[in-house]
Write an enzyme that holds these catalytic residues in place. Structure first.
Site, PDB file in Angstrom:
ATOM      1  CB  SER A 139      -0.962  -0.034   1.197  1.00  0.00           C
ATOM      2  OG  SER A 139      -1.906   0.987   1.150  1.00  0.00           O
ATOM      3  CG  ASP A 166      -3.181  -3.461  -4.184  1.00  0.00           C
ATOM      4  OD1 ASP A 166      -3.103  -3.337  -5.428  1.00  0.00           O
ATOM      5  OD2 ASP A 166      -4.272  -3.453  -3.585  1.00  0.00           O
ATOM      6  CG  HIS A 242      -5.435  -1.895  -0.622  1.00  0.00           C
ATOM      7  ND1 HIS A 242      -4.383  -1.808  -1.510  1.00  0.00           N
ATOM      8  CD2 HIS A 242      -5.107  -1.077   0.422  1.00  0.00           C
ATOM      9  CE1 HIS A 242      -3.465  -0.970  -1.040  1.00  0.00           C
ATOM     10  NE2 HIS A 242      -3.879  -0.522   0.136  1.00  0.00           N
TER      11      HIS A 242
END
Length: 317
Positions: A139, A166, A242
């Protein structure tokens, strides 16, 4: 990595998606030694996951996502460590996120600490091989890993590979996190190391009208991969979201909040963790240890992964 050139014989199965054979242990290291004067304290609290079998192992610096804690990743990091890797995960901030540049500087300080501080924290007869140092993150931490690899903070050690799970550069193009590393020019990242980007199919979806997607279009894995120079690979878990590589039950308010904000897959998280962990292990084996059979097999047949993957993109040198 000569095996990636041409058309090598392909494996029909791989063990990287299963937990490895090496026993491991997890250890938290705080920024104060207490009574231990044998080692220097790290600049940030750490979660270290390491094999306990004697030997020399590559090291992975793993950067957590926005408002997340390193313990939320313990099952994923244990999977990777069981295949022969020492994972060092700094807690870069807790309740108040640092600025993007401060976050990268903190990661750089932890990197510099590894040379003198890591070895005393490891089990007896376990040796860290910092000549094989991987940089990884998820992230916002995946974006921070890119920024650190691009030199936005200087380190005394050299990273050999980059793995980004991600990655996200902000909530909208008008509200990007610093530094602004995305250029929207294909192959523009000034990186000379192999890169693997793992994305999620549900990350760009909006959970509710009050919050933006956790991995918005134009700021997520697609654009990060688009700007990578070869060799680079791009995997996408089609039906997962996610946060689906986190532990099954990330405890505490922050964990509950993350689950409320992101669209999650309907399948078991174990399949997603094993897929991400297995791809990571195959990538690291290929480029750190010159054992590319598993990576080549997954590139050719993504259905080997427990979670359904989109067709894989791979650009060779």
């Amino acid at each position: 990595m000569a095996e990636l050139e041409g058309k090598p014989a392909l494996a029909t199965t791989t063990t990287v998606f299963d937990q490895g054979k090496l026993p491991f242990t997890s250890k938290k290291v705080e920024t104060s030694n207490g009574d231990d004067s044998t080692s220097s304290p790290p600049p940030k609290p750490l979660l270290i996951v390491t094999p306990t079998t004697s030997g020399q192992y590559p090291v992975i610096l793993f950067l957590h996502g926005f408002y997340l804690r390193t313990c939320f990743y313990s099952q994923l990091l244990e999977h990777i460590s069981s295949h022969g890797y020492i994972v060092v995960a700094p807690q870069l901030y807790l309740y108040i996120p640092s600025s993007g540049l401060e976050e990268i500087e903190s990661a750089a300080k932890v990197t510099d600490w590894l040379s003198s501080g890591l070895q005393p924290q490891l089990p007896e007869k376990v040796e860290a091989n910092l000549q094989k140092l991987a940089l990884a993150g998820h992230s916002r931490g995946g974006k921070a890993a890119f920024a650190l690899a691009l030199g936005y903070a200087k380190t005394s050690l050299i990273f050999s590979v980059l793995l980004s799970i991600d990655p996200v550069a902000g909530c909208t193009k008008c509200c990007r996190t610093q530094p602004h590393i995305l250029t929207y020019v294909p192959r523009s990242f000034n990186l000379s190391i192999p890169v693997t980007v793992i994305g999620t199919g549900l990350g760009p979806e909006q959970k509710n009208c009050l919050s933006p997607p956790c991995a918005p279009e134009g700021l997520n894995h697609d654009e990060f991969f688009n700007e990578c120079k070869p060799p680079c690979a791009h995997f996408v878990a089609k039906y997962y979201g996610h946060m689906d590589m986190l532990n099954d039950d990330p405890s505490g308010i922050v964990g509950e909040l993350s689950g409320c904000m992101c669209v999650n897959g309907k399948g078991p998280r174990d399949l997603m963790r094993r897929s991400v962990g297995g791809i990571a292990v195959a990538f690291l084996k290929a480029y750190l240890e010159d054992e590319s059979g598993d990576f080549v097999a997954i590139l050719a047949d993504p259905s080997l992964a427990p979670a359904k993957l989109e067709p894989v993109e791979f650009i060779e040198e």
